[in-house]
Design an enzyme around this catalytic site. Structure first.
Site, mmCIF file in Angstrom:
data_model
loop_
_atom_site.group_PDB
_atom_site.id
_atom_site.type_symbol
_atom_site.label_atom_id
_atom_site.label_comp_id
_atom_site.label_asym_id
_atom_site.label_seq_id
_atom_site.Cartn_x
_atom_site.Cartn_y
_atom_site.Cartn_z
ATOM 1 N N ASP A 9 0.882 -1.154 0.000
ATOM 2 C CA ASP A 9 0.000 0.000 0.000
ATOM 3 C C ASP A 9 0.933 1.221 0.000
ATOM 4 O O ASP A 9 2.083 1.118 0.427
ATOM 5 C CB ASP A 9 -0.864 -0.049 1.268
ATOM 6 C CG ASP A 9 -1.675 1.209 1.450
ATOM 7 O OD1 ASP A 9 -2.340 1.633 0.494
ATOM 8 O OD2 ASP A 9 -1.632 1.783 2.563
ATOM 9 N N LEU A 10 0.439 2.355 -0.469
ATOM 10 C CA LEU A 10 1.323 3.527 -0.553
ATOM 11 C C LEU A 10 1.176 4.449 0.674
ATOM 12 O O LEU A 10 2.121 4.643 1.443
ATOM 13 C CB LEU A 10 1.007 4.296 -1.846
ATOM 14 C CG LEU A 10 1.792 5.570 -2.101
ATOM 15 C CD1 LEU A 10 3.278 5.291 -2.279
ATOM 16 C CD2 LEU A 10 1.255 6.285 -3.360
ATOM 17 N N ASP A 11 -0.051 5.000 0.839
ATOM 18 C CA ASP A 11 -0.287 5.980 1.907
ATOM 19 C C ASP A 11 -0.194 5.305 3.276
ATOM 20 O O ASP A 11 -0.954 4.379 3.558
ATOM 21 C CB ASP A 11 -1.683 6.599 1.749
ATOM 22 C CG ASP A 11 -1.824 7.386 0.445
ATOM 23 O OD1 ASP A 11 -1.098 8.371 0.288
ATOM 24 O OD2 ASP A 11 -2.647 6.998 -0.393
ATOM 25 N N THR A 17 1.107 10.334 3.894
ATOM 26 C CA THR A 17 0.261 11.359 3.268
ATOM 27 C C THR A 17 -1.029 11.597 4.053
ATOM 28 O O THR A 17 -1.792 12.495 3.695
ATOM 29 C CB THR A 17 -0.117 10.942 1.835
ATOM 30 O OG1 THR A 17 -0.439 9.566 1.884
ATOM 31 C CG2 THR A 17 1.020 11.169 0.865
ATOM 32 N N LYS A 45 -8.710 6.179 6.393
ATOM 33 C CA LYS A 45 -7.500 5.505 5.894
ATOM 34 C C LYS A 45 -7.872 4.335 4.985
ATOM 35 O O LYS A 45 -8.667 3.480 5.376
ATOM 36 C CB LYS A 45 -6.651 4.994 7.056
ATOM 37 C CG LYS A 45 -5.822 6.090 7.685
ATOM 38 C CD LYS A 45 -4.827 5.540 8.686
ATOM 39 C CE LYS A 45 -4.026 6.668 9.289
ATOM 40 N NZ LYS A 45 -3.234 6.217 10.436
ATOM 41 N N SER A 114 -2.698 0.539 -4.307
ATOM 42 C CA SER A 114 -3.227 1.689 -3.563
ATOM 43 C C SER A 114 -4.554 2.173 -4.140
ATOM 44 O O SER A 114 -4.742 2.166 -5.350
ATOM 45 C CB SER A 114 -2.215 2.845 -3.618
ATOM 46 O OG SER A 114 -2.817 4.048 -3.185
ATOM 47 N N ALA A 115 -5.435 2.636 -3.245
ATOM 48 C CA ALA A 115 -6.715 3.200 -3.693
ATOM 49 C C ALA A 115 -6.529 4.574 -4.327
ATOM 50 O O ALA A 115 -7.413 5.070 -5.025
ATOM 51 C CB ALA A 115 -7.655 3.325 -2.498
ATOM 52 N N LYS A 145 -10.965 -1.120 -1.615
ATOM 53 C CA LYS A 145 -10.723 -1.996 -0.468
ATOM 54 C C LYS A 145 -11.911 -1.831 0.487
ATOM 55 O O LYS A 145 -12.381 -0.713 0.637
ATOM 56 C CB LYS A 145 -9.426 -1.599 0.245
ATOM 57 C CG LYS A 145 -8.183 -1.677 -0.644
ATOM 58 C CD LYS A 145 -6.977 -1.027 0.035
ATOM 59 C CE LYS A 145 -5.783 -0.958 -0.909
ATOM 60 N NZ LYS A 145 -4.602 -0.296 -0.330
ATOM 61 N N GLU A 169 0.229 -3.319 4.679
ATOM 62 C CA GLU A 169 -0.948 -2.445 4.734
ATOM 63 C C GLU A 169 -1.103 -1.784 6.099
ATOM 64 O O GLU A 169 -0.882 -2.422 7.123
ATOM 65 C CB GLU A 169 -2.196 -3.305 4.522
ATOM 66 C CG GLU A 169 -2.991 -3.046 3.324
ATOM 67 C CD GLU A 169 -3.576 -1.657 3.115
ATOM 68 O OE1 GLU A 169 -3.901 -1.381 1.958
ATOM 69 O OE2 GLU A 169 -3.731 -0.843 4.061
ATOM 70 N N ASP A 170 -1.535 -0.525 6.088
ATOM 71 C CA ASP A 170 -1.757 0.160 7.378
ATOM 72 C C ASP A 170 -3.242 0.346 7.693
ATOM 73 O O ASP A 170 -3.564 0.836 8.762
ATOM 74 C CB ASP A 170 -1.069 1.540 7.393
ATOM 75 C CG ASP A 170 -1.762 2.526 6.482
ATOM 76 O OD1 ASP A 170 -2.121 2.148 5.354
ATOM 77 O OD2 ASP A 170 -1.967 3.679 6.908
HETATM 78 C C1 G6P Z 1 -5.570 6.019 0.169
HETATM 79 C C2 G6P Z 1 -5.694 6.804 1.449
HETATM 80 C C3 G6P Z 1 -7.111 7.333 1.613
HETATM 81 C C4 G6P Z 1 -7.549 8.080 0.364
HETATM 82 C C5 G6P Z 1 -7.478 7.169 -0.844
HETATM 83 C C6 G6P Z 1 -7.879 7.873 -2.139
HETATM 84 O O1 G6P Z 1 -6.170 4.782 0.336
HETATM 85 O O2 G6P Z 1 -5.351 6.023 2.564
HETATM 86 O O3 G6P Z 1 -7.149 8.172 2.749
HETATM 87 O O4 G6P Z 1 -8.872 8.579 0.512
HETATM 88 O O5 G6P Z 1 -6.143 6.683 -0.967
HETATM 89 O O6 G6P Z 1 -6.922 8.833 -2.457
HETATM 90 P P1 G6P Z 1 -7.046 9.886 -3.635
HETATM 91 O O7 G6P Z 1 -5.641 10.411 -3.775
HETATM 92 O O8 G6P Z 1 -7.489 9.147 -4.858
HETATM 93 O O9 G6P Z 1 -8.032 10.917 -3.216
HETATM 94 MG MG MG Z 2 -2.699 3.149 3.596
#
Ligand code: G6P
Ligand code: MG
Length: 222
Positions: A9-11, A17, A45, A114-115, A145, A169-170
């Site tokens: 996962d990225l964030d 972020t 998150k 990542s989402a 997710k 994953e966090d």
């Molecule tokens: C990640 C973050 C979420 C965020 C989602 C969508 O999963 O943990 O907090 O809402 O990405 O991010 P975006 O950059 O597409 O708004």
């Molecule tokens: Mg995350």
């Protein structure tokens, strides 16, 4: 090793972020007169942009039609993009680069799952676009997710069977997504919150190849 790939996962795993998401949502909630706290932000998150907005409107008990929702999400994203466009390589979380380089050198494949639809921009800003064999993100996957889509897509892109992948994953929703994909999962954060993960560490600075091998053998490695 049975494990032949790691999906990150990225964030919250490779970069922090969450603070920028919070600041950007905070600007919107201030404008809408919604009381929004850092604790509320925890619920966002791993949750997609539109699903996050739904949670925020629910907190504020605000009704909005589809056009308004689209406008709110766009407004928030513009602030968010302002923040992430100033990110630098210093914001990569400790230990991530050395762990990813070590497993790559050992022949494992690495991918992002990542989402976030801002994934390409974040990778570019922190200078790690070339570090991954594949990037599966919110631009190519529609189901968020805990649906396993994003991780299954990442595994497909690196030509690896799900049972050979470990996800880092966090977010609770992300751990559920990894399990739904039939993958192993290491949580990043608190074991109390990430109960469903197969193992929990506080950050990638606690990982190395030897520990990944121990994880595979089902040994406690910390
Ligand atoms: C990640 C973050 C979420 C965020 C989602 C969508 O999963 O943990 O907090 O809402 O990405 O991010 P975006 O950059 O597409 O708004
Ligand atoms: Mg995350």
């Amino acid at each position: 090793m049975r494990i032949t790939a790691c999906i990150f996962d990225l964030d919250g795993v490779i970069v922090d972020t969450a603070k920028y998401h919070y600041l950007a949502w905070k600007k919107l909630t201030n404008q809408l007169g919604i009381h929004f706290t850092e604790e509320d932000n925890e619920r966002l998150k791993g949750v997609s942009r539109m699903a996050s907005l739904e949670i925020i409107l629910e907190i504020g008990n605000i009704k909005a039609d589809e056009n308004q929702k689209h406008e709110y999400a766009t407004r928030k994203n513009q602030w968010y993009v302002d923040y992430i466009s100033k990110m630098t390589p210093d914001e990569i979380l400790p230990g991530s680069l050395s762990f990813i380089r070590e497993i790559r050198n050992a022949g494992l494949r690495v991918a992002i799952g990542s989402a976030s639809r801002n994934t390409p921009m974040i990778l570019e800003r922190v200078g790690i676009s070339d570090l991954f064999d594949a990037v599966a993100d919110g631009n190519i996957v529609k189901k968020a997710k805990p649906d396993p889509d994003v991780f299954l897509k990442a595994a497909e892109m690196i030509d690896t069977k799900p049972e050979r992948c470990v996800v880092f994953e966090d977010a609770v929703a992300g751990i559920q997504a990894a399990l739904n994909a039939g993958m192993m999962c290491i949580g990043i954060g608190s074991a109390e919150i990430l109960k469903q993960a197969h193992f929990v560490i506080s950050g990638l600075n606690e990982m190395n190849l030897r520990k990944l091998e121990a994880f595979e053998r089902n040994e406690k490695f910390l």
